[in-house]
Design an enzyme around this catalytic site. Structure first.
Site, PDB file in Angstrom:
ATOM      1  CG  ASP A 278     -41.735  47.008  23.770  1.00 29.31           C
ATOM      2  OD1 ASP A 278     -42.177  48.154  23.613  1.00 29.31           O
ATOM      3  OD2 ASP A 278     -40.906  46.478  23.000  1.00 29.31           O
ATOM      4  CD  GLU A 320     -45.629  49.510  22.219  1.00 30.12           C
ATOM      5  OE1 GLU A 320     -45.427  50.394  21.381  1.00 30.12           O
ATOM      6  OE2 GLU A 320     -45.123  48.382  22.127  1.00 30.12           O
TER       7      GLU A 320
END
Ligand code: GLC
Length: 639
Positions: A278, A320
């Protein structure tokens, strides 16, 4: 070689000789790729060599602890390195609680996923979050425990095993850029322990924060202003890029790198096959820059990959990074790191262009913008998606807009107006997310179906409008399925779930309208999936047919070159795919009127003569202009 001998006598002692030899081979193979990025990051530190030895010992421990079944699967992956690029791959993304209550509940839904043809399951954040508001689980307080109400770490390992039985791979989130302020490291830092204060960015006054804030972007301007938070209790300013309760980790401290690597390998040993890393763009800070996409952020990812390849080579890393095109491609590895960084990354530019083309009913911007993007390394793949749990940010650069006669700023405003429902006559129903008065930037929340017009059409009981909305939904999916990456279907989109405003009742969610498009799975509605006359059934069956068609079209392998081409019709997007398995011409009509692609253009692209439309399994009459129905799509292959 001394270190290797030590490892064999140490952590690998109990293993069979063959297993030790496999480790030794991988160690030798990947060591240069471990050392290159780690030197770049940490070689200047005292005790670098001793630290590196400790790190490799950690890797050897993880290898020794890896269950035999997973080690065997590693071998399979090593022998079939393109497994995730093949056309039979199909992803599904869901919140475990919203989809099925608990992890055990998810296991019970495997037949549903199989019915859709899913081979890859991304379960949204499930590691133990802080209590209360947690940014949808992206504020983790313990990476080695599962969220209480979902089950236990054993349940997770068990689910991974059940999925493997069905040839599905499990992906989970690893929030590696920040922890919750309730994480044990953060707690120790708050208590004044200098060792743990060095895990984060903490400043005694505003001097450094002021300097950094001159150049960094505000990510959630509606949630809080600035990138730092002051805590009176311990008199420090802490770097908090996202929410106040999410503290950015300091990777300049090698201890942080080691901790995160250890967590990564621990999760891999539970049977997780893909880690969604992330917010990777933010992992390194440098004064005077926007502190995104720094070379060191790439080095961290490269080192993670090389080290995990030794212990668990079946593990894939997924980046991401929701950043503009020139910054996006490098996450798949560049130069010496080609094929040696993340294997998969979200193609947010393609996603944005799909929605932009839909609003405009024209494809010039999408065609041009995608033509500008460099090819990616052969052993990597894009993740192609229509919607995800996040907002849509209009990643349209000034240059690309200008190249097709648009003004970037005005076009982005138009898109925000169109999808927030402000634009006169729009069919879309969405909401503005994170309005930034300084830049006028507005992002968009809303479910695929609501943004595509289904919600308004249903409300008005307008059958023609419903038909168009369904066609839009299917068109967008036909393109992500044929794009040539790993397609991700977002939970509920397969049955056209609409915006859900029930989040407003929950004080922990009410402030964040991204929950609008994070509904509970509607299993009653899903019952209609076999009823082809219902709107929901029509969407489900169209998508299922396309997924089946994709599996039967090996030319959609992600390694094949995909080139956007002008179709000589401004409403029709064209993508030419050339692979050893054959050539495909993917077409999508973004207009609500029927359109024609002229025969001479098809011939120029080499698509004259009898052809098969693989998307519908039909033969296309040769030697004529091609008529495409409103929002129609074709995957053409020469017979
Ligand atoms: C990623 C997630 C998003 C979250 C943010 C901070 O962008 O997708 O949902 O808010 O990271 O963790």
């Amino acid at each position: 070689m001394q270190l290797l001998e030590q490892l064999i006598a140490g952590p690998l002692r109990g293993m069979e000789q063959l297993e030790q030899q496999i480790f030794a081979l991988r160690f030798a193979q990947h060591l240069p790729d471990v050392e290159r990025p780690l030197r770049q990051l940490y070689a200047h530190l005292p005790n670098y060599d001793a630290w590196l030895e400790k790190l490799i010992t950690l890797v050897a421990n993880a290898y020794a602890a890896r269950p035999a079944e997973l080690r065997q699967r590693d071998l399979r992956r090593v022998h079939e390195p393109d497994w995730f690029q093949q056309s039979d791959m199909m992803g599904y993304v869901c919140y475990p609680d919203r989809f099925a209550g608990t992890l055990r509940g998810v296991a019970e839904k495997i037949p549903y996923l199989k019915e859709l043809g899913i081979t890859y399951l991304h379960l949204m954040p499930l590691l133990k979050p802080r209590p209360g508001a947690s940014d949808g689980g992206y504020a983790v307080m313990d990476y080695r425990q599962v969220r209480d109400d979902l089950g236990t770490m054993d349940d997770l390992a068990h689910l991974a095993a059940q999925l493997r039985q069905e040839d599905m791979s499990l992906c989970i989130d690893l929030v590696c850029n920040h922890t919750a302020k309730e994480h044990a490291w953060a707690q120790k830092a708050q208590a004044g322990d200098p060792e743990y204060q060095n895990y984060y960015f903490m400043y005694p006054n505003r001097t450094m924060p002021d300097q950094y804030e001159r150049t960094v972007r505000e990510i959630f301007p509606e949630f809080k202003s600035g990138s730092f938070t002051y805590y009176e209790a311990f008199d420090r300013w802490v770097w908090t890029t996202f929410n106040e309760f999410q503290w950015d980790l300091n990777y300049a401290n090698p201890a942080v790198f080691g901790e995160m690597l250890d967590i990564m390998l621990f999760l891999a040993n539970q049977g997780v096959e893909v880690l969604r890393l992330d917010a990777v763009a933010f992992m390194w800070k440098r004064l005077g820059t926007d502190c995104e996409n720094q070379p060191e952020a790439h080095a961290i990812l490269q080192a993670f990959r090389a080290l995990s390849r030794i212990a668990a080579p079946g593990l894939l890393l997924k980046a991401e990074a929701i950043v503009p095109p020139p910054q996006l491609v490098p996450y798949l590895g560049q130069g010496l790191a080609a094929n040696k960084e993340c294997e998969v990354a979200y193609h947010n530019v393609f996603m944005v262009m799909l929605w932009s083309s839909l609003a405009e009913q024209q494809v010039a911007l999408m065609t041009h913008a995608l033509q500008q993007m460099p090819a990616i390394p052969s052993r990597t793949s894009w993740l192609a998606y229509v919607r995800c749990h996040d907002d849509i940010g209009w990643a349209v650069t000034e240059e690309n807009a200008a190249a097709v006669g648009l003004n970037g700023y005005l076009h982005r405003s138009f898109l925000s107006d169109f999808y927030s429902g402000r634009f006169p006559g729009t069919y879309a129903r969405g909401a503005t997310f994170q309005f930034n008065p300084r830049t006028n930037d507005r992002r968009i929340s809303g479910s695929c179906a609501s943004l595509a017009g289904l919600e308004v059409a249903m409300e008005q009981q307008d059958w023609a409008a419903m038909d168009l909305a369904v066609r839009r939904i299917v068109l967008l999916h036909s393109l992500i399925l044929a794009f040539g990456g790993l397609p991700l279907l977002y939970m509920g989109d397969e049955i056209g779930l609409l915006n859900d405003d029930s989040y407003l009742q929950d004080p922990n969610l009410a402030g964040d309208n991204r929950w609008l498009h994070r509904p509970m799975m509607d299993w009653e509605l899903a019952e209609k999936r076999h009823d082809g006359l219902s709107v929901n059934g029509r969407i489900f069956q169209s998508l299922r047919r396309l997924i089946t068609a994709r599996k039967q079209t090996p030319a959609l392998h992600a390694e094949a070159a995909a080139r956007p081409v002008w179709t000589h019709n401004i409403h029709v997007f064209g993508l030419l795919r050339e692979s050893p398995h054959g050539r495909l011409l993917i077409l999508g009509n973004f207009s609500d009127h029927a359109q024609t692609v002229p025969f001479y253009r098809l011939a120029e692209l080499g698509f004259d003569g009898p052809m098969r439309n693989k998307a519908a399994d039909e033969t296309i009459p040769a030697w004529a202009d091609l008529q495409i129905e409103p929002y129609g799509y074709l995957w053409l292959e020469k017979e």
